[in-house]
Design a protein around this motif. Structure first.
Motif, PDB file in Angstrom:
ATOM      1  N   GLY A  87      17.140  -6.250 -17.804  1.00 34.90           N
ATOM      2  CA  GLY A  87      16.987  -6.127 -16.361  1.00 34.90           C
ATOM      3  C   GLY A  87      15.559  -6.304 -15.890  1.00 34.90           C
ATOM      4  N   ARG A  88      15.251  -5.681 -14.757  1.00 37.12           N
ATOM      5  CA  ARG A  88      13.926  -5.799 -14.159  1.00 37.12           C
ATOM      6  C   ARG A  88      12.978  -4.751 -14.735  1.00 37.12           C
ATOM      7  NH1 ARG A  88      17.301  -6.639  -9.460  1.00 37.12           N
ATOM      8  NH2 ARG A  88      17.191  -8.838  -8.841  1.00 37.12           N
ATOM      9  N   SER A  89      11.686  -5.015 -14.596  1.00 37.00           N
ATOM     10  CA  SER A  89      10.680  -4.087 -15.110  1.00 37.00           C
ATOM     11  C   SER A  89      10.582  -2.860 -14.210  1.00 37.00           C
ATOM     12  CB  SER A  89       9.317  -4.772 -15.192  1.00 37.00           C
ATOM     13  OG  SER A  89       8.777  -4.970 -13.895  1.00 37.00           O
ATOM     14  N   ALA A  90      10.015  -1.790 -14.749  1.00 38.80           N
ATOM     15  CA  ALA A  90       9.834  -0.567 -13.974  1.00 38.80           C
ATOM     16  C   ALA A  90       8.920  -0.810 -12.774  1.00 38.80           C
ATOM     17  CB  ALA A  90       9.269   0.535 -14.866  1.00 38.80           C
ATOM     18  N   VAL A  91       7.919  -1.667 -12.920  1.00 43.11           N
ATOM     19  CA  VAL A  91       7.012  -1.966 -11.811  1.00 43.11           C
ATOM     20  C   VAL A  91       7.760  -2.698 -10.703  1.00 43.11           C
ATOM     21  CG1 VAL A  91       4.988  -3.308 -11.130  1.00 43.11           C
ATOM     22  CG2 VAL A  91       4.934  -1.962 -13.237  1.00 43.11           C
ATOM     23  N   GLN A  92       8.584  -3.679 -11.064  1.00 47.68           N
ATOM     24  CA  GLN A  92       9.370  -4.396 -10.067  1.00 47.68           C
ATOM     25  C   GLN A  92      10.318  -3.449  -9.328  1.00 47.68           C
ATOM     26  OE1 GLN A  92      10.976  -7.296 -12.890  1.00 47.68           O
ATOM     27  NE2 GLN A  92       9.998  -8.949 -11.735  1.00 47.68           N
ATOM     28  N   VAL A  93      10.956  -2.562 -10.067  1.00 47.40           N
ATOM     29  CA  VAL A  93      11.900  -1.619  -9.466  1.00 47.40           C
ATOM     30  C   VAL A  93      11.170  -0.674  -8.514  1.00 47.40           C
ATOM     31  CG1 VAL A  93      13.487   0.289  -9.942  1.00 47.40           C
ATOM     32  CG2 VAL A  93      13.532  -1.768 -11.375  1.00 47.40           C
ATOM     33  N   ALA A  94      10.036  -0.130  -8.960  1.00 47.70           N
ATOM     34  CA  ALA A  94       9.280   0.796  -8.126  1.00 47.70           C
ATOM     35  C   ALA A  94       8.821   0.131  -6.839  1.00 47.70           C
ATOM     36  CB  ALA A  94       8.087   1.337  -8.900  1.00 47.70           C
ATOM     37  N   THR A  95       8.353  -1.107  -6.936  1.00 49.17           N
ATOM     38  CA  THR A  95       7.888  -1.822  -5.748  1.00 49.17           C
ATOM     39  C   THR A  95       9.014  -2.001  -4.736  1.00 49.17           C
ATOM     40  OG1 THR A  95       6.237  -3.005  -7.076  1.00 49.17           O
ATOM     41  CG2 THR A  95       6.784  -3.934  -4.927  1.00 49.17           C
ATOM     42  N   ALA A  96      10.206  -2.337  -5.222  1.00 48.30           N
ATOM     43  CA  ALA A  96      11.347  -2.524  -4.319  1.00 48.30           C
ATOM     44  C   ALA A  96      11.801  -1.199  -3.707  1.00 48.30           C
ATOM     45  CB  ALA A  96      12.505  -3.175  -5.068  1.00 48.30           C
ATOM     46  N   LEU A  97      11.686  -0.111  -4.445  1.00 49.07           N
ATOM     47  CA  LEU A  97      12.178   1.171  -3.964  1.00 49.07           C
ATOM     48  C   LEU A  97      11.298   1.792  -2.881  1.00 49.07           C
ATOM     49  CD1 LEU A  97      13.517   2.885  -7.217  1.00 49.07           C
ATOM     50  CD2 LEU A  97      14.825   1.788  -5.377  1.00 49.07           C
ATOM     51  N   VAL A  98      10.088   1.267  -2.667  1.00 47.58           N
ATOM     52  CA  VAL A  98       9.248   1.794  -1.585  1.00 47.58           C
ATOM     53  C   VAL A  98       9.257   0.881  -0.363  1.00 47.58           C
ATOM     54  CG1 VAL A  98       7.772   2.950  -3.274  1.00 47.58           C
ATOM     55  CG2 VAL A  98       7.063   0.739  -2.342  1.00 47.58           C
ATOM     56  N   THR A 100       0.820  -1.213   0.000  1.00 48.08           N
ATOM     57  CA  THR A 100       0.000   0.000   0.000  1.00 48.08           C
ATOM     58  C   THR A 100       0.857   1.267   0.000  1.00 48.08           C
ATOM     59  OG1 THR A 100      -0.167  -0.061   2.415  1.00 48.08           O
ATOM     60  CG2 THR A 100      -1.943  -1.112   1.155  1.00 48.08           C
ATOM     61  N   ARG A 101       2.138   1.130   0.349  1.00 39.07           N
ATOM     62  CA  ARG A 101       3.044   2.281   0.291  1.00 39.07           C
ATOM     63  C   ARG A 101       3.195   2.790  -1.145  1.00 39.07           C
ATOM     64  NH1 ARG A 101       6.823   3.215   4.427  1.00 39.07           N
ATOM     65  NH2 ARG A 101       8.551   3.442   2.944  1.00 39.07           N
ATOM     66  N   LEU A 102       2.885   1.948  -2.119  1.00 35.22           N
ATOM     67  CA  LEU A 102       2.921   2.395  -3.513  1.00 35.22           C
ATOM     68  C   LEU A 102       1.914   3.509  -3.777  1.00 35.22           C
ATOM     69  CD1 LEU A 102       3.121  -1.137  -5.134  1.00 35.22           C
ATOM     70  CD2 LEU A 102       4.850   0.644  -5.428  1.00 35.22           C
ATOM     71  N   PHE A 103       0.892   3.608  -2.930  1.00 41.67           N
ATOM     72  CA  PHE A 103      -0.194   4.569  -3.165  1.00 41.67           C
ATOM     73  C   PHE A 103      -0.313   5.590  -2.040  1.00 41.67           C
ATOM     74  CE2 PHE A 103      -1.234   0.439  -5.049  1.00 41.67           C
ATOM     75  CZ  PHE A 103      -1.264   0.796  -6.382  1.00 41.67           C
ATOM     76  N   GLY A 104       0.786   5.816  -1.323  1.00 37.34           N
ATOM     77  CA  GLY A 104       0.789   6.863  -0.318  1.00 37.34           C
ATOM     78  C   GLY A 104       0.246   6.471   1.032  1.00 37.34           C
ATOM     79  N   ARG A 128       6.437   9.379   2.373  1.00 35.86           N
ATOM     80  CA  ARG A 128       5.346   8.782   1.595  1.00 35.86           C
ATOM     81  C   ARG A 128       5.735   8.705   0.126  1.00 35.86           C
ATOM     82  NH1 ARG A 128       0.549   7.982   4.169  1.00 35.86           N
ATOM     83  NH2 ARG A 128       0.304   8.978   6.209  1.00 35.86           N
ATOM     84  N   PHE A 129       5.129   7.732  -0.562  1.00 40.62           N
ATOM     85  CA  PHE A 129       5.404   7.498  -1.979  1.00 40.62           C
ATOM     86  C   PHE A 129       4.072   7.405  -2.726  1.00 40.62           C
ATOM     87  CE2 PHE A 129       8.698   5.676   0.632  1.00 40.62           C
ATOM     88  CZ  PHE A 129       9.882   6.052   0.021  1.00 40.62           C
ATOM     89  N   TYR A 130       4.061   7.987  -3.903  1.00 38.41           N
ATOM     90  CA  TYR A 130       2.876   7.916  -4.759  1.00 38.41           C
ATOM     91  C   TYR A 130       3.345   7.436  -6.131  1.00 38.41           C
ATOM     92  CZ  TYR A 130       0.913  10.746  -1.020  1.00 38.41           C
ATOM     93  OH  TYR A 130       0.507  11.214   0.223  1.00 38.41           O
ATOM     94  N   VAL A 131       2.979   6.208  -6.477  1.00 37.78           N
ATOM     95  CA  VAL A 131       3.476   5.560  -7.694  1.00 37.78           C
ATOM     96  C   VAL A 131       2.371   5.522  -8.731  1.00 37.78           C
ATOM     97  CG1 VAL A 131       4.503   3.470  -8.639  1.00 37.78           C
ATOM     98  CG2 VAL A 131       5.071   4.193  -6.308  1.00 37.78           C
ATOM     99  N   THR A 132       2.707   5.936  -9.951  1.00 37.21           N
ATOM    100  CA  THR A 132       1.746   5.968 -11.048  1.00 37.21           C
ATOM    101  C   THR A 132       2.345   5.281 -12.259  1.00 37.21           C
ATOM    102  OG1 THR A 132       0.905   8.104 -10.271  1.00 37.21           O
ATOM    103  CG2 THR A 132       0.319   7.439 -12.520  1.00 37.21           C
ATOM    104  N   ARG A 133       1.580   4.397 -12.871  1.00 31.57           N
ATOM    105  CA  ARG A 133       2.001   3.781 -14.131  1.00 31.57           C
ATOM    106  C   ARG A 133       1.534   4.693 -15.262  1.00 31.57           C
ATOM    107  NH1 ARG A 133       1.482  -2.628 -15.498  1.00 31.57           N
ATOM    108  NH2 ARG A 133       2.714  -2.615 -17.421  1.00 31.57           N
ATOM    109  N   VAL A 134       2.462   5.335 -15.948  1.00 31.85           N
ATOM    110  CA  VAL A 134       2.112   6.362 -16.920  1.00 31.85           C
ATOM    111  C   VAL A 134       2.067   5.846 -18.352  1.00 31.85           C
ATOM    112  CG1 VAL A 134       2.982   8.247 -15.487  1.00 31.85           C
ATOM    113  CG2 VAL A 134       4.540   7.096 -17.058  1.00 31.85           C
TER     114      VAL A 134
END
Length: 356
Positions: free
Chosen positions: A265-276, A55-59, A286-292
């Protein structure tokens, strides 16, 4: 009952995702750090690692506030501004080497660009393991120089050759702010500097020592490293989260934005998930992740040190897509690189070795 991995093994495997360390350095590092914790603190860390954090992916932060000692034990960040500038500058340099064409092939960036990035426990320092070809190209970007009255490279960058490695530091940064380049011999370092000399048309290989020059001081006053420096430093310490990239680009997007593009390498979604991740991810409240777009993700980070809000754009490009850069022919520089690598004596390399 399913076997539960030891806390040391769980923490080590988590850190390995970001650093690609081997057991020989990874397990002692984690074990030594966790041995300082009380049984209650070890139980708290177990509980955090057991809890979902997506849920940290969405703030929304469902994980209780993480004791900074847990983050320092598993994957420490630095709040030292000069160390951040050094590491951010190196990240930007690694993100600019892709156009330098590898000799005798059509490959522009042999993978992996970085084999390992290892923050050193109990210090501000980071150890970087690079393939030899990546080292030469990185130094071609990093080396301070002035061309047509315009400064390039990382202002104030200095280097000290040790017996088995090279220490990169800043002339105004003191002896404790370092990035170590592991397993670099005198001959390899001399060959890399010869590559730099040929790429930039220097009369001699660069000498990376001495006090700050006038142009460097001007750059430092204006801002040595652009963009969100703390965020770039955090990404640098987690660079292997990208996996074995075929090529990598790193650019600033205004004063608060950072853009990473890569292939493989890894996908952008995988990277974003690990970075939060609350323990080993980027520092931030807080982190707010958006797939653009397909393969593209944006992370808005609030509360990162010194930067109330910063934006990290991640874009994994398909291997079949045309890279967003034009290859540069540096075959003459690679010829000089190979010539120096065949040199049989240290004195012929023209370098001074500091014994440690």
């Amino acid at each position: 009952m399913a076997h539960r991995l030891s806390l040391t093994r769980r923490a080590a495997e988590l850190r390995r995702l970001y650093t690609a360390e081997t057991d020989s350095t990874l397990l002692p590092t984690i074990a030594n750090a966790l041995n300082r914790f009380s049984p209650d603190h070890r139980a708290m860390l177990h509980e955090i690692l057991d809890r979902g954090y997506e849920t940290r992916l969405f703030g929304e932060n469902t994980v209780p506030a993480v004791d900074h000692r847990f983050r320092d034990a598993l994957l420490p960040d630095t709040t030292d501004i000069l160390q951040q500038q050094l590491e951010a500058g190196i990240l930007y340099a690694l993100g600019q080497v892709a156009p330098y064409q590898w000799p005798d092939t059509d490959v522009v960036a042999p993978m992996p660009l970085c084999r390992m990035a290892r923050p050193v426990p109990g210090s501000e320092q980071t150890i970087l393991h690079l393939p030899l070809g990546a080292l030469a190209r990185m130094m071609a970007v990093l080396t301070p120089r002035v061309v047509d009255c315009r400064p390039y490279g990382l202002a104030g960058l200095r280097a000290t050759l040790q017996r088995r490695h090279v220490q990169l530091h800043l002339a105004d940064g003191g002896p404790t702010r370092l990035v170590g380049l592991a397993k670099v011999s005198a001959r390899q370092w001399a060959a890399s500097l010869a590559f730099v000399q040929q790429v930039h048309g220097f009369a001699q290989p660069p000498v990376l020592d001495g006090r700050l020059t006038g142009p460097e001081r001007d750059v430092i006053r204006a801002g040595r490293v652009p963009g969100p420096v703390a965020l770039a430093c955090g990404v640098f310490r987690r660079l292997r989260i990208l996996g074995d990239t075929f090529w990598l680009t790193v650019d600033t997007d205004g004063p608060d934005g950072l853009r990473l593009g890569w292939s493989g390498g890894r996908s952008a979604v995988q990277v974003a998930t690990a970075l939060v991740h609350p323990v080993t991810g980027l520092a931030g409240d807080r982190f707010y992740v958006t797939r653009v777009a397909e393969g593209a993700v944006t992370i808005i980070v609030t509360g990162i040190a010194g930067e109330p809000t910063a934006k990290l754009a991640l874009h994994q490009v398909p291997l079949t897509a045309t890279p967003p850069f034009t290859p540069v022919d540096v075959s003459a520089a690679w010829d000089e690189f190979r010539r120096v690598m065949k040199t049989t004596s240290l004195s012929a390399c023209g370098l001074e070795l500091v014994s440690r």
